[in-house]
Design a protein around this motif. Structure first.
Motif, mmCIF file in Angstrom:
data_model
loop_
_atom_site.group_PDB
_atom_site.id
_atom_site.type_symbol
_atom_site.label_atom_id
_atom_site.label_comp_id
_atom_site.label_asym_id
_atom_site.label_seq_id
_atom_site.Cartn_x
_atom_site.Cartn_y
_atom_site.Cartn_z
ATOM 1 N N ASP A 109 0.899 -1.251 0.070
ATOM 2 C CA ASP A 109 0.057 0.047 -0.037
ATOM 3 C C ASP A 109 0.686 1.212 -0.022
ATOM 4 O OD1 ASP A 109 -2.106 1.392 0.174
ATOM 5 O OD2 ASP A 109 -2.976 0.895 1.806
ATOM 6 N N ARG A 110 1.354 1.684 -1.059
ATOM 7 C CA ARG A 110 2.462 2.760 -1.371
ATOM 8 C C ARG A 110 1.714 3.388 -2.457
ATOM 9 N NH1 ARG A 110 7.425 1.268 1.795
ATOM 10 N NH2 ARG A 110 6.714 -0.799 2.582
ATOM 11 N N PRO A 111 2.302 4.820 -2.591
ATOM 12 C CA PRO A 111 1.786 5.814 -3.647
ATOM 13 C C PRO A 111 2.229 5.472 -4.990
ATOM 14 C CG PRO A 111 3.225 6.939 -2.021
ATOM 15 C CD PRO A 111 3.179 5.564 -1.690
ATOM 16 N N GLY A 112 1.280 5.381 -5.923
ATOM 17 C CA GLY A 112 1.847 5.095 -7.554
ATOM 18 C C GLY A 112 1.845 3.624 -7.545
ATOM 19 N N VAL A 113 2.853 3.462 -8.251
ATOM 20 C CA VAL A 113 3.224 1.873 -8.556
ATOM 21 C C VAL A 113 4.215 1.359 -7.565
ATOM 22 C CG1 VAL A 113 1.972 1.791 -10.711
ATOM 23 C CG2 VAL A 113 4.559 2.262 -10.452
ATOM 24 N N GLU A 114 4.621 2.172 -6.688
ATOM 25 C CA GLU A 114 5.827 1.662 -5.782
ATOM 26 C C GLU A 114 5.594 0.437 -5.288
ATOM 27 O OE1 GLU A 114 7.153 4.266 -2.400
ATOM 28 O OE2 GLU A 114 9.064 2.719 -2.429
ATOM 29 N N GLY A 115 4.080 0.101 -4.687
ATOM 30 C CA GLY A 115 3.809 -1.101 -4.317
ATOM 31 C C GLY A 115 4.225 -2.234 -5.017
ATOM 32 N N ALA A 116 4.713 -2.085 -6.327
ATOM 33 C CA ALA A 116 4.972 -3.276 -7.149
ATOM 34 C C ALA A 116 6.269 -3.912 -6.445
ATOM 35 C CB ALA A 116 5.381 -2.895 -8.586
ATOM 36 N N LYS A 117 7.152 -3.282 -5.955
ATOM 37 C CA LYS A 117 8.507 -4.101 -5.331
ATOM 38 C C LYS A 117 8.089 -5.146 -4.411
ATOM 39 C CE LYS A 117 11.199 0.234 -4.689
ATOM 40 N NZ LYS A 117 11.874 1.275 -3.888
ATOM 41 N N TRP A 118 6.743 -5.017 -3.804
ATOM 42 C CA TRP A 118 6.342 -6.143 -2.813
ATOM 43 C C TRP A 118 5.268 -6.900 -3.475
ATOM 44 C CZ3 TRP A 118 7.556 -1.013 -1.689
ATOM 45 C CH2 TRP A 118 8.613 -1.033 -0.503
ATOM 46 N N MET A 119 5.142 -7.028 -4.676
ATOM 47 C CA MET A 119 4.093 -7.845 -5.565
ATOM 48 C C MET A 119 4.926 -9.355 -5.665
ATOM 49 S SD MET A 119 2.085 -5.662 -8.063
ATOM 50 C CE MET A 119 1.434 -7.234 -9.023
ATOM 51 N N CYS A 120 4.369 -10.436 -5.205
ATOM 52 C CA CYS A 120 4.912 -11.847 -5.478
ATOM 53 C C CYS A 120 3.660 -12.500 -5.420
ATOM 54 C CB CYS A 120 5.835 -12.174 -4.602
ATOM 55 S SG CYS A 120 5.392 -12.012 -2.737
ATOM 56 N N SER A 121 3.647 -13.846 -5.715
ATOM 57 C CA SER A 121 2.354 -14.760 -5.895
ATOM 58 C C SER A 121 2.815 -15.997 -5.155
ATOM 59 C CB SER A 121 1.957 -15.097 -7.420
ATOM 60 O OG SER A 121 1.205 -13.974 -7.794
ATOM 61 N N PRO A 122 2.180 -16.589 -4.137
ATOM 62 C CA PRO A 122 1.043 -15.869 -3.559
ATOM 63 C C PRO A 122 1.413 -14.667 -3.246
ATOM 64 C CG PRO A 122 1.221 -18.121 -2.729
ATOM 65 C CD PRO A 122 2.319 -17.872 -3.673
ATOM 66 N N PRO A 123 0.368 -13.542 -2.734
ATOM 67 C CA PRO A 123 0.825 -12.401 -2.362
ATOM 68 C C PRO A 123 1.233 -12.361 -0.838
ATOM 69 C CG PRO A 123 -1.657 -12.540 -2.312
ATOM 70 C CD PRO A 123 -0.920 -13.852 -2.738
ATOM 71 N N LEU A 124 1.737 -10.937 -0.300
ATOM 72 C CA LEU A 124 2.007 -11.085 1.220
ATOM 73 C C LEU A 124 0.573 -11.108 1.725
ATOM 74 C CD1 LEU A 124 4.647 -8.175 0.855
ATOM 75 C CD2 LEU A 124 5.037 -10.733 0.848
ATOM 76 N N ARG A 125 0.707 -11.528 3.331
ATOM 77 C CA ARG A 125 -0.672 -11.632 3.886
ATOM 78 C C ARG A 125 -0.415 -10.986 5.154
ATOM 79 N NH1 ARG A 125 -4.036 -14.326 -0.075
ATOM 80 N NH2 ARG A 125 -2.882 -15.924 -0.961
ATOM 81 N N LEU A 126 -0.984 -11.343 6.216
ATOM 82 C CA LEU A 126 -1.278 -10.745 7.404
ATOM 83 C C LEU A 126 -0.269 -11.283 8.631
ATOM 84 C CD1 LEU A 126 -5.197 -10.941 7.197
ATOM 85 C CD2 LEU A 126 -3.657 -9.012 6.507
ATOM 86 N N ALA A 127 -0.032 -10.430 9.475
ATOM 87 C CA ALA A 127 0.559 -10.703 10.530
ATOM 88 C C ALA A 127 0.208 -11.969 11.349
ATOM 89 C CB ALA A 127 0.699 -9.475 11.661
ATOM 90 N N ALA A 128 -1.018 -12.249 11.092
ATOM 91 C CA ALA A 128 -1.487 -13.414 11.984
ATOM 92 C C ALA A 128 -0.981 -14.751 11.142
ATOM 93 C CB ALA A 128 -3.077 -13.387 12.062
ATOM 94 N N ASP A 129 -0.962 -14.393 9.755
ATOM 95 C CA ASP A 129 -0.240 -15.655 9.052
ATOM 96 C C ASP A 129 1.031 -15.881 9.045
ATOM 97 O OD1 ASP A 129 -2.665 -16.286 7.243
ATOM 98 O OD2 ASP A 129 -2.462 -14.072 6.784
ATOM 99 N N GLN A 130 1.608 -14.606 9.471
ATOM 100 C CA GLN A 130 3.164 -14.850 9.780
ATOM 101 C C GLN A 130 3.499 -15.701 11.059
ATOM 102 O OE1 GLN A 130 4.603 -10.874 10.300
ATOM 103 N NE2 GLN A 130 4.558 -10.256 8.225
ATOM 104 N N GLU A 131 2.540 -15.531 11.897
ATOM 105 C CA GLU A 131 2.649 -16.275 13.226
ATOM 106 C C GLU A 131 2.197 -17.912 12.960
ATOM 107 O OE1 GLU A 131 3.993 -15.569 16.249
ATOM 108 O OE2 GLU A 131 4.534 -13.581 14.852
ATOM 109 N N ALA A 132 1.476 -18.081 12.195
ATOM 110 C CA ALA A 132 0.799 -19.490 11.908
ATOM 111 C C ALA A 132 2.044 -20.124 11.274
ATOM 112 C CB ALA A 132 -0.344 -19.437 11.031
ATOM 113 N N LEU A 133 2.601 -19.349 10.256
ATOM 114 C CA LEU A 133 3.798 -20.122 9.633
ATOM 115 C C LEU A 133 4.933 -20.242 10.336
ATOM 116 C CD1 LEU A 133 3.386 -17.787 6.164
ATOM 117 C CD2 LEU A 133 2.558 -20.243 6.442
ATOM 118 N N TRP A 134 5.344 -19.484 11.187
ATOM 119 C CA TRP A 134 6.166 -19.661 12.210
ATOM 120 C C TRP A 134 6.017 -20.960 13.162
ATOM 121 C CZ3 TRP A 134 11.034 -18.646 11.973
ATOM 122 C CH2 TRP A 134 11.398 -17.080 11.352
ATOM 123 N N ARG A 135 4.744 -21.105 13.559
ATOM 124 C CA ARG A 135 4.236 -22.261 14.254
ATOM 125 C C ARG A 135 4.267 -23.592 13.368
ATOM 126 N NH1 ARG A 135 4.275 -24.235 18.951
ATOM 127 N NH2 ARG A 135 2.460 -25.813 19.489
#
Ligand SMILES: [Zn+2]
Length: 489
Positions: free
Chosen positions: A279-305
């Motif tokens: 969520d950045r101005p213009g197309v800057e957010g493209a740097k963080w585009m990958c597939s599957p996309p980035l998710r939520l903090a709760a997913d990070q915790e679930a993946l660590w688990r």
């Protein structure tokens, strides 16, 4: 008088996936010759007191010099990608020989060998992407190539140019079972994603952040579930690539609980970045585009688990470098919609330092688990002989880490060709300072010493991980598909 070793790494603290101890490590030729205290002299001595002596990392999912889903070649050559990997402490990579529709697999693999032979500074194996499972591919090329040491296949369930339909997926699973290969899969539901993309664009939602919305979470968990059930029908081991959601990890956990031979990985971007990075101005957010996309903090915790529990066994980079220009991420410049922007981010070099900082410096799961998920587990699952541990007779693939060294990541710190780092600004503690690949020093006190083309192809069979569960003695007669398979395989 004893013959001197070629190299002695002296006075460091050695760690493997199971042990940590103080020892000298001696190398003769390409292999580790001795581990002990006060070993005899080396023709060359590497002082390692206060340092950690770890197996070089294995990056079992990275895109190098590859034609990707959008028909573009990514930004790295074998030389630039493997140099970048080595700077980050990685000594083995498994990139992709990528068949697209209409291509003869045998030629794709032969051409890819030429690129690797010319450029790689560390060792490598290939996964073969199967996008056109014709009769010729299934019955001639795949068995011959597996015989030649290419014992893993990769399938996409999404991406217009690469995806296979369910019937084709079953064909490939059956072929892999017959010839013994691991099947790695990008599992996302294509219909859900393409429906979401069309609707979002029709409503004028074109910015990079809508990329995350377009890959609805259920696209992942549904596809993993479908894949798991089809693999169970065929009785074929699978590796689920880049699990990004808590629900996806839960499907894996349940499958493993049933005794199915399901392996899975995640990647640093799903542990350290999140949807709001887009969520950045213009197309800057493209740097963080990958597939599957980035998710939520709760997913990070679930993946660590899931890593802690062993449901996810490896953490690979999914390095997919695109420059921030018309030849890379932005085919229509600033006007590029999320649908047009190339998916993927660089990470082949930052993978280990990010994980070291989190797991070792900040003590999340610890040093031995770090070695396991970054080196030992990929060596075991992909059957890379002599890789992934510090042991007598193992290849001398070693990274000497300074656990005190702090580095602030920036676009300029990285050596790949993407030109940016999605982790710029992060301060990490712990950095690899000396890196050896089969006894050759490739990074010396942070300086590149590697020779292009010195990396070697690692021919491998599927190994234990690739043996169908009903045949490896582990599954106690629970498999009910045997009679059915006898009719169709
Ligand atoms: Zn990938």
């Amino acid at each position: 008088m004893r013959q001197a070793y070629d190299i002695v790494i002296r006075g460091g603290r050695v760690a493997t996936a199971s042990d940590e101890f103080d020892a000298d490590v001696a190398i003769s030729g390409e292999r580790i010759a001795a581990i002990g205290s006060r070993l005899g002299p080396g023709k060359r001595e590497i002082e390692a007191s206060g340092k950690l002596v770890l197996p070089g990392g294995i990056d079992s999912h990275c895109h190098i010099e590859q034609l990707s889903a959008n028909g573009k070649l990514n930004a790295d050559s074998f030389a630039s990608a493997t140099i970048s990997a080595a700077f980050g402490g990685t000594t083995t990579v498994i990139p992709f020989a990528a068949q697209h529709r209409g291509m003869r697999l045998r030629e794709v693999v032969a051409d890819y060998h030429k690129l690797a032979e010319r450029g790689a500074v560390i060792d490598y194996a290939f996964h073969m992407i199967i996008a056109d499972p014709t009769r010729e591919t299934l019955e001639e090329d795949i068995p011959a190539l597996i015989e030649g040491g290419h014992s893993s296949l990769k399938l996409f369930m999404t991406y217009e140019r690469l995806k296979v339909e369910d019937e084709e997926l079953l064909d490939v699973l059956a072929t892999a079972r017959k010839s013994r290969a691991m099947v790695c899969v990008h599992a996302e539901n294509h219909g859900v994603i393409s429906w979401m993309v069309k609707r979002l664009l029709a409503h004028g939602h074109t910015a990079p952040r809508f990329h995350a919305a377009s890959h609805a979470r259920i696209a992942e968990s549904e596809a993993i579930n479908r894949l798991v059930e089809m693999a169970a029908l065929i009785d074929q081991p699978i590796m689920v690539f880049h699990v990004s959601t808590a629900e996806g990890a839960a499907v894996i956990r349940q499958a493993r609980g049933r005794g199915l031979k399901v392996f899975a990985e995640t990647c640093p971007q799903y542990l350290f970045l999140a949807e709001n990075d887009l969520d950045r101005p213009g197309v800057e957010g493209a740097k963080w585009m990958c597939s599957p996309p980035l998710r939520l903090a709760a997913d990070q915790e679930a993946l660590w688990r899931a890593i802690a529990l062993g449901d996810l066994q490896t953490v690979s980079s999914d390095h997919a470098p695109y420059r921030l220009d018309a030849g890379g991420k932005f085919p229509s410049g600033e006007a590029s919609t999320f649908k047009e922007i190339a998916n993927g981010m660089p990470g082949i070099e930052a993978r280990l330092p990010l994980l070291f900082d989190a797991m070792v410096s900040k003590r999340r799961l610890g040093l031995r688990k770090f070695v396991e998920v970054t080196a030992s587990a990929p060596a075991r699952i992909y059957n890379l002989a002599h890789k992934g541990s510090i042991a007598i007779g193992a290849d001398a693939d070693i990274a000497v880490w300074d656990p005190e060294r702090t580095v602030t990541l920036s676009d300029a710190v990285m050596h790949d060709q993407a030109g940016y780092s999605p982790y710029a600004g992060r301060k990490l503690t712990g950095w690899p300072v000396e890196v050896l690949s089969r006894g050759r020093v490739v990074i010396e006190r942070g300086e590149l010493k590697a020779v292009r083309g010195s990396g070697k192809f690692l021919a491998r069979s599927a190994g234990e991980a690739g043996v169908p569960a009903s045949l490896d003695g582990s599954r106690g007669g629970e498999d009910s598909g045997g009679r059915l398979r006898a009719l169709v395989l």
